[in-house]
Design an enzyme around this catalytic site. Structure first.
Site, PDB file in Angstrom:
ATOM      1  N   GLY B 278       0.686  -1.227   0.069  1.00  0.00           N
ATOM      2  CA  GLY B 278       0.071   0.034  -0.041  1.00  0.00           C
ATOM      3  C   GLY B 278       0.949   1.454  -0.064  1.00  0.00           C
ATOM      4  N   SER B 279       0.403   2.165   0.538  1.00  0.00           N
ATOM      5  CA  SER B 279       0.792   3.701   0.415  1.00  0.00           C
ATOM      6  C   SER B 279       2.227   4.108   0.812  1.00  0.00           C
ATOM      7  CB  SER B 279      -0.136   4.612   1.288  1.00  0.00           C
ATOM      8  OG  SER B 279      -1.599   4.506   0.671  1.00  0.00           O
ATOM      9  N   VAL B 280       2.738   3.063   1.734  1.00  0.00           N
ATOM     10  CA  VAL B 280       4.139   3.281   2.060  1.00  0.00           C
ATOM     11  C   VAL B 280       5.053   3.216   0.822  1.00  0.00           C
ATOM     12  CG1 VAL B 280       4.227   2.439   4.426  1.00  0.00           C
ATOM     13  CG2 VAL B 280       4.404   0.898   2.604  1.00  0.00           C
TER      14      VAL B 280
END
Lengths: 98, 552
Positions: B278-280
């Protein structure tokens, strides 16, 4: 020549006697070495066990629980101070907290 | 007359010579005896030889060096443990032996032992290896003829389950099967022994600090319990040296009980599983955009419209009604913004950048090879967009952490290692990103924590200048993504003015709880967990709070 033979004879006799003693000494020392080696082996084994026990006793999850029971906890930011201020404590004539 | 006297003298001389020879011979023999006896004394005797011949030939086991942490604290060692064997020729009553042994060893395979004992020619049959001294005493007290003991080495792990995944385990012969134990067999060396002879090799020093390892495991335990997650994992990495200071995965495994490590639930999620994180991942996308000169932190992107790619539509979790700067794209975690940056670079550049970070190839550490990354089959418009925010590309978390560390290490490649290193080592090859990009990313991560509208506010630890990025990824399931289970993670670094350490904490399928008002996004679970973790470990790692650091 005769004198030499007599000297050699006595020399041989004394070496034989010396050897007789040496033989016994060697056997005794060998036995002693074996005993010591056994002791060293036992000690090594004991050290391994003690090392493992120390490892178990010093495991952080155990120390953590014990420390918290004593009211201790992870350090907080305000518990830190600069090294310079700590070294100034020694030079100040009437340092606080002494 | 003179002739006779002369003959006598010759005879006399001959006799004397003969007697002299005899005496010399005796003396020579005496000295030779002394020399031989001295030689006999000088040659060392081997009392073991007689023992070795009279004892039955047993399987060889191996003595292994100890494993210690970076400060020399013990993680694994060899101990002497009794093993029980039977001599079929000496056993009087097979049924009695099996029956009585079963009382002490309830899980004994009686039928097999009975069959083994029926062959009278078998003089050596293992009954049970590496038992506890108490059990051995009980077996001894049974007084069964034909049952004897040998002492063998058995691996002991004083820390229990601590760092169980990375230590791996050994088999019954004390050979390493997985993890660091396997590495020791392959690279360090073990010594075959016939009895319990402890290794004289120096201990293997790991990069792990058991204090930090415990803090990580404890925080993961607490987080998994509080947020009711199925599992959790985390790593603490030294950015400058690549040393892994702590690595943990829940549920834990006990290296002394290797069988439980085999089921899928107990895998090392840090290394043996791949996940869409995801957004990491936006940390990498933005680093690429800065490095390629495609954007600056204040570049405006119009993220109001969703991104269309074929039959897919990519939109933001909280859509913005105004254009956002690249900094805001990061702090608001805008998928559309990240997608736009990736599209501007194009699939080739994104792919090349991820390749340079080592994310497209399988990585290996001393623990063994990591799970191979699962990549999009084709790098087209949609896969470029989704990869920019960490979907459609599944990576082992440790491999991702290493890539993020490379970005924060002025672009110098970080090779994660479980072994203690005493210097940073020479940088290999060209930096992946420029030092300016690296510093920009550290600043952005810091802003994401200190900005009021940043997603990582709960990770802040006053004084330690923490920066970070949240990631909440839907879990891929058959035919798409499940709407009700997520992987939430938090990538953090501290201190951001000169990043030294990186932490990456992941929660698998956390539930919304009252405290988080039913939310399960990383900002409300993984971020506060990271804050708690850094507050505990920063001082142990020698990072001074800012108030102190600025005066030194």
């Amino acid at each position: 020549m005769r004198l030499l033979n007599i000297a050699a004879f006595f020399f041989a006799l004394s070496s034989a006697l010396l050897l007789y003693g040496l033989n016994y000494d060697t056997r005794r020392l060998e036995a002693e070495v074996q005993t010591k080696e056994r002791l060293a082996d036992d000690a090594r084994s004991d050290i391994a066990v003690l090392k493992a026990e120390r490892g178990t006793l010093a495991r952080p999850d155990r120390i953590d629980g014990l420390a918290r029971q004593l009211g201790l906890g992870p350090p907080k930011t305000d518990q830190f101070d600069s090294g310079r201020e700590v070294s100034e404590l020694d030079t100040r004539p009437a340092a606080k907290g002494r | 007359m003179t002739g006779a006297r002369g003959n006598l003298r010759i005879l006399d001389r001959d006799a004397r010579r003969t007697s002299e020879r005899a005496v010399s011979g005796v003396l020579f023999a005496a000295f030779a005896g002394v020399v031989i006896q001295l030689l006999v004394l000088a040659v060392p005797r081997h009392p073991d030889i007689t023992l070795a011949i009279s004892e039955p030939i047993a399987a060889t086991s191996f003595s292994r060096p100890d494993i210690v942490d970076r400060n020399g604290r013990l993680l694994a060692t060899d101990l002497e443990a009794p093993s029980i064997f039977a001599d079929a020729a000496l056993v009087l009553d097979r049924d009695e032996v099996v029956e009585k042994l079963s009382t002490v060893l309830p899980d004994l395979n009686g039928g097999q032992l009975l069959r083994d004992l029926s062959d009278r020619n078998r003089r050596f049959i293992w009954v049970r290896r590496g038992v506890a001294p108490g059990i051995a005493q009980k077996v001894h007290d049974l007084g069964l003829p034909g049952i004897s003991f040998r002492y063998e080495l058995k691996r002991a792990y004083p820390g229990g389950k601590m760092a169980g995944h990375l230590l791996g385990y050994t088999d019954v012969d004390n050979r390493g099967v997985s993890g660091i134990e396997r590495y020791i067999d392959d690279k360090v060396g073990v010594d075959p022994v016939h009895s319990a002879v402890l290794s004289s090799r120096p201990p293997v020093r790991l990069s792990i600090d058991i204090g930090v390892q415990h803090a990580l495991e404890d925080e993961l335990d607490e987080g998994a319990r509080r947020y009711k997650s199925e599992g959790a994992a985390g790593v603490v990495l030294n950015i400058k040296t690549g040393e892994i200071i702590a690595s943990a995965s829940l549920p834990r495994v006990d290296p002394a009980w290797p069988m439980q490590a085999l089921d899928n639930k107990h895998i090392d999620r840090m290394a043996a599983g791949t996940y869409e994180l995801g957004s990491v991942f936006k940390t990498l996308t933005l680093a690429m955009a800065f490095n390629e000169g495609l954007a600056k932190p204040d570049t405006l992107l119009d993220v109001r419209q969703p991104l269309e790619a074929g039959r897919f539509t990519v939109k933001d979790f909280h859509p913005s009604n105004r254009p956002l700067t690249v900094t805001e794209v990061y702090t608001h975690s805008s998928n559309v913004g990240a997608g736009m940056l990736a599209l501007e670079a194009g699939p080739e550049k994104l792919q090349a950048f991820l390749k340079n970070l080592g994310l497209l190839d399988q990585m290996t550490t001393e623990e063994g090879p990591l799970a191979a990354p699962q990549l999009p089959p084709r790098w087209n418009r949609i896969s470029t967009i989704t990869a920019s925010f960490g979907h459609g590309i599944a990576i082992a978390p440790l491999q991702f952490a290493a890539a993020a560390a490379t970005v924060l290490n002025s672009g110098k490649t970080v090779h994660p290692t479980f072994l203690r290193k005493f210097d940073a080592g020479a940088a290999d090859g060209k930096p992946v990103v420029s030092p300016a990009t690296s510093q920009m990313m550290a600043n952005l991560m810091r802003l994401n924590v200190v900005n009021r509208d940043g997603t990582g506010g709960k990770a802040d630890v006053p004084g330690f200048r923490v920066g970070g990025k949240t990631g909440t990824a839907d879990i891929a399931a058959k035919g798409g993504y499940t709407s009700n289970s997520v992987i939430s993670s938090f990538l953090a670094t501290f201190p951001t003015d000169d990043p030294q350490y990186l932490t990456f904490v992941i929660l698998f399928e956390p539930k919304g709880i009252e405290e988080t008002r039913g939310h399960r996004t990383a900002g409300v679970n993984a971020a506060p967990m990271t804050g708690e973790l850094i507050a505990r470990i920063a001082a142990q790692l020698g990072v001074a709070p800012q108030t102190v650091a600025s005066t030194q």
